[in-house]
Design a protein around this motif. Structure first.
Motif, PDB file in Angstrom:
ATOM      1  N   ALA A 160      61.871 -41.232   3.927  1.00  0.00           N
ATOM      2  CA  ALA A 160      60.872 -42.251   3.628  1.00  0.00           C
ATOM      3  C   ALA A 160      60.559 -42.990   4.926  1.00  0.00           C
ATOM      4  O   ALA A 160      61.472 -43.355   5.670  1.00  0.00           O
ATOM      5  N   GLU A 161      59.289 -43.198   5.193  1.00  0.00           N
ATOM      6  CA  GLU A 161      58.868 -43.737   6.497  1.00  0.00           C
ATOM      7  C   GLU A 161      57.858 -44.854   6.304  1.00  0.00           C
ATOM      8  O   GLU A 161      56.944 -44.764   5.495  1.00  0.00           O
ATOM      9  N   TRP A 162      58.071 -45.921   7.063  1.00  0.00           N
ATOM     10  CA  TRP A 162      57.081 -46.993   7.148  1.00  0.00           C
ATOM     11  C   TRP A 162      56.837 -47.313   8.608  1.00  0.00           C
ATOM     12  O   TRP A 162      57.790 -47.368   9.415  1.00  0.00           O
ATOM     13  N   ARG A 172      61.684 -54.039   6.995  1.00  0.00           N
ATOM     14  CA  ARG A 172      60.229 -53.906   6.903  1.00  0.00           C
ATOM     15  C   ARG A 172      59.573 -55.248   6.580  1.00  0.00           C
ATOM     16  O   ARG A 172      58.564 -55.627   7.186  1.00  0.00           O
ATOM     17  N   ALA A 173      60.145 -55.978   5.618  1.00  0.00           N
ATOM     18  CA  ALA A 173      59.567 -57.274   5.236  1.00  0.00           C
ATOM     19  C   ALA A 173      59.545 -58.222   6.417  1.00  0.00           C
ATOM     20  O   ALA A 173      58.574 -58.962   6.627  1.00  0.00           O
ATOM     21  N   GLU A 189      58.635 -44.555  -3.470  1.00  0.00           N
ATOM     22  CA  GLU A 189      57.241 -44.314  -3.863  1.00  0.00           C
ATOM     23  C   GLU A 189      56.673 -45.480  -4.646  1.00  0.00           C
ATOM     24  O   GLU A 189      55.479 -45.786  -4.555  1.00  0.00           O
ATOM     25  N   GLN A 190      57.520 -46.167  -5.412  1.00  0.00           N
ATOM     26  CA  GLN A 190      57.070 -47.270  -6.260  1.00  0.00           C
ATOM     27  C   GLN A 190      57.242 -48.634  -5.611  1.00  0.00           C
ATOM     28  O   GLN A 190      56.898 -49.652  -6.222  1.00  0.00           O
ATOM     29  N   GLU A 191      57.755 -48.666  -4.390  1.00  0.00           N
ATOM     30  CA  GLU A 191      57.929 -49.950  -3.692  1.00  0.00           C
ATOM     31  C   GLU A 191      56.562 -50.537  -3.369  1.00  0.00           C
ATOM     32  O   GLU A 191      55.722 -49.900  -2.729  1.00  0.00           O
ATOM     33  N   PRO A 192      56.286 -51.768  -3.813  1.00  0.00           N
ATOM     34  CA  PRO A 192      54.971 -52.366  -3.546  1.00  0.00           C
ATOM     35  C   PRO A 192      54.808 -52.741  -2.072  1.00  0.00           C
ATOM     36  O   PRO A 192      55.807 -53.021  -1.397  1.00  0.00           O
ATOM     37  N   PRO A 193      53.562 -52.754  -1.576  1.00  0.00           N
ATOM     38  CA  PRO A 193      52.360 -52.246  -2.254  1.00  0.00           C
ATOM     39  C   PRO A 193      52.369 -50.732  -2.364  1.00  0.00           C
ATOM     40  O   PRO A 193      53.116 -50.059  -1.645  1.00  0.00           O
ATOM     41  N   ALA A 194      51.541 -50.202  -3.244  1.00  0.00           N
ATOM     42  CA  ALA A 194      51.552 -48.776  -3.548  1.00  0.00           C
ATOM     43  C   ALA A 194      51.356 -47.942  -2.288  1.00  0.00           C
ATOM     44  O   ALA A 194      50.540 -48.267  -1.416  1.00  0.00           O
ATOM     45  N   ALA A 195      52.119 -46.874  -2.205  1.00  0.00           N
ATOM     46  CA  ALA A 195      52.016 -45.890  -1.110  1.00  0.00           C
ATOM     47  C   ALA A 195      52.303 -46.492   0.259  1.00  0.00           C
ATOM     48  O   ALA A 195      51.860 -45.973   1.289  1.00  0.00           O
ATOM     49  N   SER A 196      53.058 -47.578   0.284  1.00  0.00           N
ATOM     50  CA  SER A 196      53.360 -48.196   1.585  1.00  0.00           C
ATOM     51  C   SER A 196      54.445 -47.424   2.337  1.00  0.00           C
ATOM     52  O   SER A 196      54.542 -47.536   3.565  1.00  0.00           O
ATOM     53  N   TRP A 197      55.259 -46.672   1.611  1.00  0.00           N
ATOM     54  CA  TRP A 197      56.244 -45.787   2.236  1.00  0.00           C
ATOM     55  C   TRP A 197      55.755 -44.352   2.108  1.00  0.00           C
ATOM     56  O   TRP A 197      55.413 -43.890   1.005  1.00  0.00           O
ATOM     57  N   ALA A 198      55.730 -43.635   3.212  1.00  0.00           N
ATOM     58  CA  ALA A 198      55.407 -42.211   3.182  1.00  0.00           C
ATOM     59  C   ALA A 198      56.689 -41.459   2.857  1.00  0.00           C
ATOM     60  O   ALA A 198      57.632 -41.447   3.658  1.00  0.00           O
ATOM     61  N   VAL A 209      57.204 -50.571  15.571  1.00  0.00           N
ATOM     62  CA  VAL A 209      58.516 -50.052  15.190  1.00  0.00           C
ATOM     63  C   VAL A 209      58.370 -49.221  13.923  1.00  0.00           C
ATOM     64  O   VAL A 209      57.771 -49.666  12.946  1.00  0.00           O
ATOM     65  N   LYS A 210      58.922 -48.024  13.942  1.00  0.00           N
ATOM     66  CA  LYS A 210      58.926 -47.162  12.759  1.00  0.00           C
ATOM     67  C   LYS A 210      60.294 -47.277  12.080  1.00  0.00           C
ATOM     68  O   LYS A 210      61.330 -47.224  12.732  1.00  0.00           O
ATOM     69  N   VAL A 211      60.274 -47.437  10.766  1.00  0.00           N
ATOM     70  CA  VAL A 211      61.497 -47.527   9.978  1.00  0.00           C
ATOM     71  C   VAL A 211      61.612 -46.248   9.144  1.00  0.00           C
ATOM     72  O   VAL A 211      60.703 -45.932   8.363  1.00  0.00           O
ATOM     73  N   ILE A 212      62.708 -45.546   9.316  1.00  0.00           N
ATOM     74  CA  ILE A 212      62.956 -44.290   8.608  1.00  0.00           C
ATOM     75  C   ILE A 212      64.170 -44.457   7.702  1.00  0.00           C
ATOM     76  O   ILE A 212      65.189 -45.006   8.104  1.00  0.00           O
ATOM     77  N   VAL A 213      64.063 -43.980   6.472  1.00  0.00           N
ATOM     78  CA  VAL A 213      65.219 -43.861   5.591  1.00  0.00           C
ATOM     79  C   VAL A 213      65.459 -42.372   5.371  1.00  0.00           C
ATOM     80  O   VAL A 213      64.556 -41.653   4.931  1.00  0.00           O
ATOM     81  N   LEU A 214      66.655 -41.918   5.693  1.00  0.00           N
ATOM     82  CA  LEU A 214      67.021 -40.516   5.489  1.00  0.00           C
ATOM     83  C   LEU A 214      68.031 -40.407   4.363  1.00  0.00           C
ATOM     84  O   LEU A 214      69.082 -41.051   4.399  1.00  0.00           O
ATOM     85  N   GLY A 215      67.708 -39.617   3.373  1.00  0.00           N
ATOM     86  CA  GLY A 215      68.660 -39.294   2.330  1.00  0.00           C
ATOM     87  C   GLY A 215      69.480 -38.097   2.761  1.00  0.00           C
ATOM     88  O   GLY A 215      68.936 -37.004   2.965  1.00  0.00           O
ATOM     89  N   THR A 216      70.780 -38.312   2.931  1.00  0.00           N
ATOM     90  CA  THR A 216      71.648 -37.285   3.510  1.00  0.00           C
ATOM     91  C   THR A 216      72.680 -36.831   2.481  1.00  0.00           C
ATOM     92  O   THR A 216      73.671 -37.514   2.249  1.00  0.00           O
ATOM     93  N   PRO A 217      72.476 -35.687   1.854  1.00  0.00           N
ATOM     94  CA  PRO A 217      73.400 -35.216   0.823  1.00  0.00           C
ATOM     95  C   PRO A 217      74.688 -34.648   1.411  1.00  0.00           C
ATOM     96  O   PRO A 217      74.837 -34.497   2.619  1.00  0.00           O
ATOM     97  N   ALA A 218      75.622 -34.377   0.510  1.00  0.00           N
ATOM     98  CA  ALA A 218      76.782 -33.523   0.807  1.00  0.00           C
ATOM     99  C   ALA A 218      77.676 -34.047   1.930  1.00  0.00           C
ATOM    100  O   ALA A 218      78.077 -33.287   2.802  1.00  0.00           O
TER     101      ALA A 218
END
Length: 435
Positions: free
Chosen positions: A95-97, A140-141, A73-82, A153-162
């Motif tokens: 998290a999606e860009w 992304r950069a 959420e805080q990665e610049p520029p603001a709100a660049s990751w959903a 191209v869509k870049v997805i980060v998935l947080g996968t617990p457990a």
């Protein structure tokens, strides 16, 4: 420029880019990816240390979840990751860009962040989270770098617990989190660098024996000894080992064996992990082991309850095209990989990433973190939180980002990856018996 398209590249903010070849363009983009990871090194290190310093068990990773979602959420520029907190599971996130327009390709980077009971991050999942985040930032950069608009191209980060207990990725698969992903990437800390290891299939089982309590001295003949059943089961499995394949593993504990010596135990409980190189072999092993459990109940007069874990962990399907591409990039960064013979003959564990490789092509390399300590030890916990590990974690993140760029831009590479995936699925005969 669309994924896989090869054409001259016109000039832009990077300088004189006229008539660049695809090879030259890729090298520039890979350089930008590595530069971005270096630029973010302090934030990434703080993220890793934050997760490491307060370890949380499976499905309870609330603080790690907050650290990771705020990071994006805080990665610049603001709100660049959903960012979607609590994505399908309380401690999962997404998290999606993506540039404007419909994506032609969607790539995923996975983060793990659960710890082990008693010894914290002795498997280095804080570093797995850092690597996944870093590789996504780097990719992304690079895609935002000139020349021309970013490719679709869509870049997805998935947080996968457990991962350590329960199988969060399997929960996410069942909830649809991996639909529409083309390729997924993650990396796991180890004692060496390997593009692939033989992670095996695993089935967990809890066995409960019910007998009858009685005074152990006055009238033991009135009792039905559940501890005897547990001990017989343990010994049955020890005898079975003579007929087990060298690649099979059976290991467990007696969790409950009674209350007091002068009471015939009316209840006992064992927990076992069963492992085999493939799901097909695991089914064979499971049948043999369960027969041992039932035989112990029959011999002692106990009743038995056999209950499998919530999820089986599948073996990781190798994708040779992907891991060869990863090795090419890793070697450019100075990574020294173990030989293929060592891979085939080395030790292995199990991971819920195996299940992911049955639904989408993926890569799960292992990486050295500057220590010879073994995973799941207090010494590895210390190594995973060290500053020394940061160099190796960021290096492997760069290699993953570079590999993702190859997937996007190299003509025919994605098709070969998909062919490898389909071929390995066809080899898994157990799928023919699973609806």
């Amino acid at each position: 420029m669309r994924p896989g398209e090869e054409r001259p590249v016109q000039g832009g903010a990077c300088g004189d880019l006229s008539e660049l070849s695809l090879v030259e363009l890729l090298e520039l983009l890979k350089l930008r990816a590595t530069e971005r990871i270096d630029e973010a090194a302090e934030r990434l290190g703080a993220l890793s240390r934050g997760i490491w310093s307060e370890p949380e068990l499976a499905y309870e990773e609330h603080r790690a979840h907050g650290l990771l979602t705020r990071f994006f959420e805080q990665e610049p520029p603001a709100a660049s990751w959903a960012v979607q907190p609590h994505y399908l599971l309380p401690t999962a996130f997404r998290a999606e860009w993506a540039p404007p327009g419909a994506p032609a390709l969607t790539l995923g980077f996975l983060c793990e962040y659960d710890a082990l009971p008693g010894i914290g991050h002795a498997c280095g999942h804080n570093l797995i989270a850092e690597v996944g985040a870093a590789a996504a930032l780097g990719l992304r950069a690079a895609l935002e770098s000139p020349p021309g608009p970013p490719p679709p191209v869509k870049v997805i980060v998935l947080g996968t617990p457990a991962e350590e207990d329960g199988g969060g990725k399997i929960d996410l698969i069942e909830a649809g989190a991996f639909k529409n992903l083309d390729v997924v990437f993650m990396a796991h800390p180890s004692q060496e660098d390997a593009a692939y290891l033989l992670d095996v299939a695993e089935h967990d089982v809890t066995v409960k024996y019910y007998g009858k309590a009685s005074h152990a001295a006055a009238y033991p003949w009135e009792g039905v000894n559940a501890l005897d059943a547990a001990v017989l089961a343990y010994n049955n499995l020890s005898v079975l080992r003579q007929q087990m394949k060298p690649t099979w593993r059976v290991h467990g504990i007696i969790k409950n064996g009674g209350i007091k010596p002068n009471i015939i135990p009316s209840y006992s409980e064992l927990i076992y992990y069963l492992r085999a190189p493939s799901m097909k072999e695991l089914q064979v092993l499971t049948k043999k082991v369960e027969d041992c459990f039932r035989a112990a109940a029959l011999a002692t007069g106990c009743t038995v309850e056999i209950k499998g874990g919530a999820h089986d962990y599948y073996n990781v399907l190798p994708n040779k095209t992907l891991w060869k591409t990863y090795m090419e990039n890793g070697k450019k960064l100075g990574i020294e990989f173990i030989s293929e013979d060592t891979i085939l003959n080395g030790p292995s564990g199990s991971t819920d990433f195996g299940n992911v490789t049955f639904v989408v092509p993926g890569i799960h390399p292992y990486f050295y973190i500057g220590s010879d300590a073994l995973n799941h030890t207090e010494q590895y916990t210390e190594a995973a939180g060290s500053q020394k590990a940061q160099f190796y974690a960021l290096r492997v993140a760069k290699a993953l980002a570079m590999t993702a760029l190859d997937v996007i831009f190299k003509p025919g590479l994605l098709e070969k990856i998909r062919e490898d995936f389909k071929l390995k699925l066809q080899e898994e005969e157990f799928l023919n018996t699973v609806e």
